[in-house]
Design an enzyme around this catalytic site. Structure first.
Site, PDB file in Angstrom:
ATOM      1  N   TYR A  98       7.397  61.400  63.258  1.00 52.08           N
ATOM      2  CA  TYR A  98       8.036  62.492  62.741  1.00 52.08           C
ATOM      3  C   TYR A  98       7.010  62.500  61.356  1.00 52.08           C
ATOM      4  O   TYR A  98       5.740  62.753  61.804  1.00 52.08           O
ATOM      5  CB  TYR A  98       9.396  62.445  62.402  1.00 52.08           C
ATOM      6  CG  TYR A  98      10.021  63.660  61.676  1.00 52.08           C
ATOM      7  CD1 TYR A  98      10.254  64.411  62.512  1.00 52.08           C
ATOM      8  CD2 TYR A  98       9.825  63.839  60.631  1.00 52.08           C
ATOM      9  CE1 TYR A  98      10.362  66.562  62.136  1.00 52.08           C
ATOM     10  CE2 TYR A  98      10.475  64.548  59.870  1.00 52.08           C
ATOM     11  CZ  TYR A  98      10.673  66.028  60.889  1.00 52.08           C
ATOM     12  OH  TYR A  98      10.775  67.609  60.273  1.00 52.08           O
ATOM     13  N   ARG A 151       8.041  77.884  57.076  1.00 47.14           N
ATOM     14  CA  ARG A 151       7.481  76.205  55.847  1.00 47.14           C
ATOM     15  C   ARG A 151       7.945  74.872  56.158  1.00 47.14           C
ATOM     16  O   ARG A 151       9.209  74.677  55.991  1.00 47.14           O
ATOM     17  CB  ARG A 151       8.417  76.607  54.193  1.00 47.14           C
ATOM     18  CG  ARG A 151       8.411  76.171  53.506  1.00 47.14           C
ATOM     19  CD  ARG A 151       7.944  74.970  52.889  1.00 47.14           C
ATOM     20  NE  ARG A 151       9.739  74.287  52.882  1.00 47.14           N
ATOM     21  CZ  ARG A 151      10.067  73.439  53.653  1.00 47.14           C
ATOM     22  NH1 ARG A 151       9.556  72.987  54.557  1.00 47.14           N
ATOM     23  NH2 ARG A 151      11.689  72.611  53.396  1.00 47.14           N
ATOM     24  N   LYS A 169      12.180  66.705  65.344  1.00 49.95           N
ATOM     25  CA  LYS A 169      13.397  66.509  65.028  1.00 49.95           C
ATOM     26  C   LYS A 169      14.991  66.178  66.068  1.00 49.95           C
ATOM     27  O   LYS A 169      15.356  65.145  66.190  1.00 49.95           O
ATOM     28  CB  LYS A 169      14.090  67.576  64.406  1.00 49.95           C
ATOM     29  CG  LYS A 169      13.493  67.950  62.792  1.00 49.95           C
ATOM     30  CD  LYS A 169      14.516  67.739  62.013  1.00 49.95           C
ATOM     31  CE  LYS A 169      14.580  67.336  60.093  1.00 49.95           C
ATOM     32  NZ  LYS A 169      14.534  67.687  59.353  1.00 49.95           N
ATOM     33  N   GLU A 240      16.247  75.066  60.605  1.00 52.89           N
ATOM     34  CA  GLU A 240      15.152  73.733  60.339  1.00 52.89           C
ATOM     35  C   GLU A 240      13.990  74.489  59.653  1.00 52.89           C
ATOM     36  O   GLU A 240      12.840  75.670  60.553  1.00 52.89           O
ATOM     37  CB  GLU A 240      14.679  73.088  60.980  1.00 52.89           C
ATOM     38  CG  GLU A 240      13.592  72.083  61.101  1.00 52.89           C
ATOM     39  CD  GLU A 240      13.693  71.147  60.026  1.00 52.89           C
ATOM     40  OE1 GLU A 240      15.080  70.709  60.221  1.00 52.89           O
ATOM     41  OE2 GLU A 240      12.934  70.472  59.389  1.00 52.89           O
ATOM     42  N   ASP A 241      13.055  74.109  58.373  1.00 48.70           N
ATOM     43  CA  ASP A 241      11.885  74.708  57.805  1.00 48.70           C
ATOM     44  C   ASP A 241      11.693  76.116  57.880  1.00 48.70           C
ATOM     45  O   ASP A 241      10.439  76.417  58.005  1.00 48.70           O
ATOM     46  CB  ASP A 241      10.852  73.780  58.373  1.00 48.70           C
ATOM     47  CG  ASP A 241      10.791  72.669  58.268  1.00 48.70           C
ATOM     48  OD1 ASP A 241      11.487  72.095  57.401  1.00 48.70           O
ATOM     49  OD2 ASP A 241       9.370  71.864  58.589  1.00 48.70           O
ATOM     50  N   ASP A 263      18.858  71.533  57.330  1.00 46.44           N
ATOM     51  CA  ASP A 263      19.432  70.036  57.097  1.00 46.44           C
ATOM     52  C   ASP A 263      17.946  70.178  55.726  1.00 46.44           C
ATOM     53  O   ASP A 263      17.892  68.754  54.697  1.00 46.44           O
ATOM     54  CB  ASP A 263      17.883  69.367  57.573  1.00 46.44           C
ATOM     55  CG  ASP A 263      17.976  68.193  58.242  1.00 46.44           C
ATOM     56  OD1 ASP A 263      19.243  67.256  57.878  1.00 46.44           O
ATOM     57  OD2 ASP A 263      16.868  67.844  57.773  1.00 46.44           O
ATOM     58  N   ASP A 264      17.261  71.183  55.570  1.00 47.80           N
ATOM     59  CA  ASP A 264      16.617  71.013  54.160  1.00 47.80           C
ATOM     60  C   ASP A 264      17.061  71.115  53.201  1.00 47.80           C
ATOM     61  O   ASP A 264      16.761  70.293  51.777  1.00 47.80           O
ATOM     62  CB  ASP A 264      15.303  72.043  54.001  1.00 47.80           C
ATOM     63  CG  ASP A 264      13.903  71.759  55.619  1.00 47.80           C
ATOM     64  OD1 ASP A 264      13.664  71.294  56.099  1.00 47.80           O
ATOM     65  OD2 ASP A 264      14.300  73.112  56.694  1.00 47.80           O
ATOM     66  N   ASN A 403       6.928  66.229  52.021  1.00 41.42           N
ATOM     67  CA  ASN A 403       5.989  65.970  52.629  1.00 41.42           C
ATOM     68  C   ASN A 403       4.938  66.983  53.158  1.00 41.42           C
ATOM     69  O   ASN A 403       5.340  67.723  53.035  1.00 41.42           O
ATOM     70  CB  ASN A 403       7.260  66.071  53.880  1.00 41.42           C
ATOM     71  CG  ASN A 403       7.942  64.728  53.596  1.00 41.42           C
ATOM     72  OD1 ASN A 403       7.755  63.174  53.445  1.00 41.42           O
ATOM     73  ND2 ASN A 403       9.364  64.969  54.282  1.00 41.42           N
TER      74      ASN A 403
HETATM   75  P1  NAD Z   1      10.455  75.064  48.561  1.00 38.72           P
HETATM   76  O1  NAD Z   1       9.751  75.846  49.358  1.00 38.72           O
HETATM   77  O2  NAD Z   1      11.621  75.528  48.942  1.00 38.72           O
HETATM   78  O3  NAD Z   1      10.479  74.633  47.191  1.00 38.72           O
HETATM   79  C1  NAD Z   1       9.047  74.313  46.780  1.00 38.72           C
HETATM   80  C2  NAD Z   1      10.064  74.502  44.950  1.00 38.72           C
HETATM   81  O4  NAD Z   1       8.357  73.249  44.446  1.00 38.72           O
HETATM   82  C3  NAD Z   1       9.623  75.912  44.653  1.00 38.72           C
HETATM   83  O5  NAD Z   1      10.802  75.790  43.732  1.00 38.72           O
HETATM   84  C4  NAD Z   1       8.780  76.118  43.792  1.00 38.72           C
HETATM   85  O6  NAD Z   1       8.460  76.440  42.394  1.00 38.72           O
HETATM   86  C5  NAD Z   1       8.601  74.471  43.212  1.00 38.72           C
HETATM   87  N1  NAD Z   1       6.278  74.690  42.758  1.00 38.72           N
HETATM   88  C6  NAD Z   1       5.101  74.191  43.882  1.00 38.72           C
HETATM   89  N2  NAD Z   1       4.204  73.896  43.357  1.00 38.72           N
HETATM   90  C7  NAD Z   1       5.044  73.753  42.110  1.00 38.72           C
HETATM   91  C8  NAD Z   1       4.694  72.748  41.349  1.00 38.72           C
HETATM   92  N3  NAD Z   1       3.418  72.635  41.070  1.00 38.72           N
HETATM   93  N4  NAD Z   1       4.790  72.538  40.319  1.00 38.72           N
HETATM   94  C9  NAD Z   1       6.512  72.277  40.032  1.00 38.72           C
HETATM   95  N5  NAD Z   1       7.475  72.961  40.994  1.00 38.72           N
HETATM   96  C10 NAD Z   1       6.573  73.513  42.377  1.00 38.72           C
HETATM   97  O7  NAD Z   1      10.389  74.261  49.649  1.00 38.72           O
HETATM   98  P2  NAD Z   1      11.546  72.660  49.369  1.00 38.72           P
HETATM   99  O8  NAD Z   1      12.067  72.922  51.586  1.00 38.72           O
HETATM  100  O9  NAD Z   1      12.364  72.626  48.724  1.00 38.72           O
HETATM  101  O10 NAD Z   1      10.732  71.341  50.152  1.00 38.72           O
HETATM  102  C11 NAD Z   1       9.671  71.183  48.605  1.00 38.72           C
HETATM  103  C12 NAD Z   1       9.116  69.600  49.505  1.00 38.72           C
HETATM  104  O11 NAD Z   1      10.100  68.669  49.916  1.00 38.72           O
HETATM  105  C13 NAD Z   1       8.010  70.144  50.900  1.00 38.72           C
HETATM  106  O12 NAD Z   1       7.026  69.248  50.656  1.00 38.72           O
HETATM  107  C14 NAD Z   1       9.031  69.345  51.934  1.00 38.72           C
HETATM  108  O13 NAD Z   1       7.726  68.722  52.815  1.00 38.72           O
HETATM  109  C15 NAD Z   1       9.995  68.320  50.664  1.00 38.72           C
HETATM  110  N6  NAD Z   1      11.101  67.971  51.059  1.00 38.72           N
HETATM  111  C16 NAD Z   1      11.167  66.470  51.920  1.00 38.72           C
HETATM  112  C17 NAD Z   1      13.041  65.636  52.051  1.00 38.72           C
HETATM  113  C18 NAD Z   1      12.603  64.742  52.557  1.00 38.72           C
HETATM  114  O14 NAD Z   1      11.477  64.192  52.171  1.00 38.72           O
HETATM  115  N7  NAD Z   1      13.744  63.619  52.587  1.00 38.72           N
HETATM  116  C19 NAD Z   1      14.026  66.920  52.957  1.00 38.72           C
HETATM  117  C20 NAD Z   1      13.042  68.567  52.506  1.00 38.72           C
HETATM  118  C21 NAD Z   1      12.112  68.638  52.316  1.00 38.72           C
END
Ligand code: NAD
Length: 546
Positions: A98, A151, A169, A240-241, A263-264, A403
């Site tokens: 993963y 995404r 997953k 997912e994603d 899940d996200d 991530n």
């Molecule tokens: P998303 O695209 O839905 O949201 C991203 C958000 O970040 C948006 O609101 C965007 O405006 C903001 N953003 C982007 N660049 C920015 C910056 N420079 N400054 C401020 N804000 C900024 O994506 P998501 O699904 O919410 O995922 C975001 C991140 O979280 C990804 O890297 C994903 O891998 C990670 N994530 C981690 C976990 C975990 O570790 N458990 C779970 C889900 C998502």
């Protein structure tokens, strides 16, 4: 005399059936009975010896991508052996199967492709999605992970190359929660990609077209969900994603039609809430007294905020007050009411407050006790920001959840160094332990894999008709309760992955109890839910064919 027990395959066909193949572990009696004599080296191995051989091979590979390819090939040959290795060495192999390695595998999917795994439903399948699903060789599918590649991790729109994520997953569903491999179905919906680089890459394996949008997209998704309900009526569907413009509305649309979750949004929310609750055992405060600033207002940020609000409400705070303790910063600055560029999902957190341009000003103004990164924007928790968190708090809570590793808002080392060793830190992808003034600090990994396998197991076991937010909330509570004092002493706000199957079982029981209490279960509550669920968990071991 040779025979074919249960009418199963034999000979070479048996060696090519990953669910039944035992490779060198077929006994002499089985080799005689199943037409395998001469097709295997003469000396039989047992499962532990095979595991040792796999580990030796895995460890000698030059890099993690090669390890990933080797393990996926093993999964294609012998699922029992694959899962035995993964279950017994989860902490070592999780970063390969993963995040972060799966991210690299997705980026290179068309280039490293060996053989297909999972089901592909493309925009060209409109009108015959049911037929496509019926081509899947297993009927009793219980859990489907579907992406449209919109995404993938923090890597953007990867189109069909995102298939590595549902595949990965589902490996975790089996390894962490014991859901049978043949009950798991990874699906990628190929609706095109906005990535021009992919569309122009001659080795890209998806449709060379821009993404479907609007009605055409929705029609394909509707047809897909209807087909799932018809062909796999007992399946739970995990979204997912998906890009956030689709994720929130698809979840709202389908979660009432069938057991479906994202899940996200929900899984991330639960895993982060659990980490925060564990962290509060170190800081001594209550959840309802905390102030949270999130960098990122997407699926993860909103999902976490929603779960934290639920947690504060459970401590007696009114919903509006709880929301007021959660502040979001997106790429345009602080999310406030006077902004006119906000997507619907951000509105509940758009408070009355003057605009602030960035994270640093938000920290100074709002004085949060916890800073949560879910932006996909690397190195955004810069030194002055973490120093400010350390100035404002004795033990600042800092979660850099983006991530894969290269997208993390800061590294574990930075979080520790820039707060004088005081940050309670967790990340999305794993970081190695940090040595600080003679102390060894083990960063927790706020990985969704702590939660979704258990949620899936619980939902399947009780035949849940829906997967609700309350189930995720209870999952978070269970996970937090699994963090022991010894974990906290190391600075780790999550249990070690070596305990994941017990953790998943507790979560599954908690989830199923919600379904039973709310009348959402199709299976009657057994006298001992934990024993009932435990006996359904798949344990990778060989059965004897003779
Ligand atoms: P998303 O695209 O839905 O949201 C991203 C958000 O970040 C948006 O609101 C965007 O405006 C903001 N953003 C982007 N660049 C920015 C910056 N420079 N400054 C401020 N804000 C900024 O994506 P998501 O699904 O919410 O995922 C975001 C991140 O979280 C990804 O890297 C994903 O891998 C990670 N994530 C981690 C976990 C975990 O570790 N458990 C779970 C889900 C998502």
């Amino acid at each position: 005399m040779s025979h074919d027990p249960d009418g199963l395959s034999r000979g070479v066909k048996l060696l090519h059936d990953p669910l039944r193949n035992k490779g060198t572990a077929f006994s002499q009696a089985e080799r005689n009975a199943l037409g395998l004599r001469g097709l295997l080296p003469p000396r039989a191995s047992d499962l532990p010896t095979q595991v040792a051989r796999v580990l030796e091979n895995t460890r000698r590979k030059p890099n993690d991508l090669e390890r990933y390819l080797y393990l996926v090939a093993l999964q294609d040959r012998n699922e029992t052996l694959f899962y035995r290795v993964v279950v017994d060495h989860l902490e070592e192999l999780m970063p390969i199967l993963y995040t972060p390695t799966v991210g690299r595998a997705c980026l290179e999917y068309g280039h490293i492709f060996r053989r297909p795994r999972g089901l592909f439903v493309s925009a060209n399948d409109r009108g015959c999605v049911t037929e496509v699903l019926r081509n899947w060789p297993h009927e009793d599918v219980r859990i489907i992970v579907v992406t449209d590649g919109g995404r993938i991790l923090g890597l953007g729109d990867l189109g069909v190359d995102g298939m590595g994520i549902p595949v990965g997953k589902l490996v975790l569903y089996t390894a962490c929660a014991g859901i049978r491999p043949e009950q798991c179905l990874p699906i990628t919906l190929d609706v095109g990609t906005e990535s021009e680089a992919r569309r122009c890459d001659p080795l890209y394996l998806g449709l060379q077209q821009k993404r479907l949008e609007g009605e055409a997209y929705d029609a394909l998704l509707d047809e897909f969900v209807d087909a799932v309900r018809e062909v796999f009526p007992d399946a739970v569907l995990q979204l997912e994603d998906f890009a956030n413009r689709n994720a929130f509305r698809l979840l709202e649309k389908y979660r009432h039609q069938m057991p479906c979750f994202d899940d996200d949004i929900q899984g991330t929310g639960a895993v982060a809430l659990a980490g925060v609750q564990a962290a509060l055992r170190l800081t001594g405060g209550k959840l309802k007294e905390q102030t949270f600033v999130f960098l990122g207002a997407g699926e993860a940020g909103i999902g976490i905020a929603g779960m934290i609000v639920a947690g504060m409400r459970a401590e007696g705070l009114a919903e509006a007050e709880a929301r007021r303790r959660c502040w979001l910063v997106d790429s345009k600055g602080l999310v406030v009411r006077e902004r006119d560029d906000l997507a619907d999902h951000k509105l509940p957190y758009a408070h009355d407050h003057p605009r602030l341009p960035d994270l640093r000003s938000a920290i100074e103004e709002l004085r949060p006790t916890a800073l949560i990164g879910a932006s996909g924007a690397p190195q955004t928790f810069q030194q002055p920001i973490l120093e400010a968190m350390a100035r404002l708090n004795e033990r600042p809570i800092v979660f850099a959840l983006s991530n894969p590793t290269a997208k993390a808002e800061c590294t574990a080392e930075q979080a520790i160094a820039w707060t004088g060793g005081r940050a309670i830190f967790a990340s999305g992808s794993p970081f190695p332990p940090v040595e600080w003034e003679g102390r060894r600090i083990v960063p927790g990994q706020g990985n969704n894999a702590y939660v979704f396998p258990g949620v899936g197991l619980g939902a399947i076991a009780c035949g849940a008709r829906q997967v609700t937010d309350e189930m995720f909330f209870e999952a978070a509570r269970s996970l937090a309760a699994e963090v022991h004092d010894e974990d906290l002493a190391l600075g780790r706000v999550y249990p070690p992955f070596s305990r994941i199957r017990e953790v998943s079982l507790s979560i599954a029981v908690a989830v199923a109890e919600v379904a039973w209490a709310r009348g959402l279960a199709r299976v009657e509550r057994p006298a001992d839910p934990a024993a009932y669920i435990r006996q359904q968990m798949y344990e990778p071991s060989y059965t004897s064919y003779v």
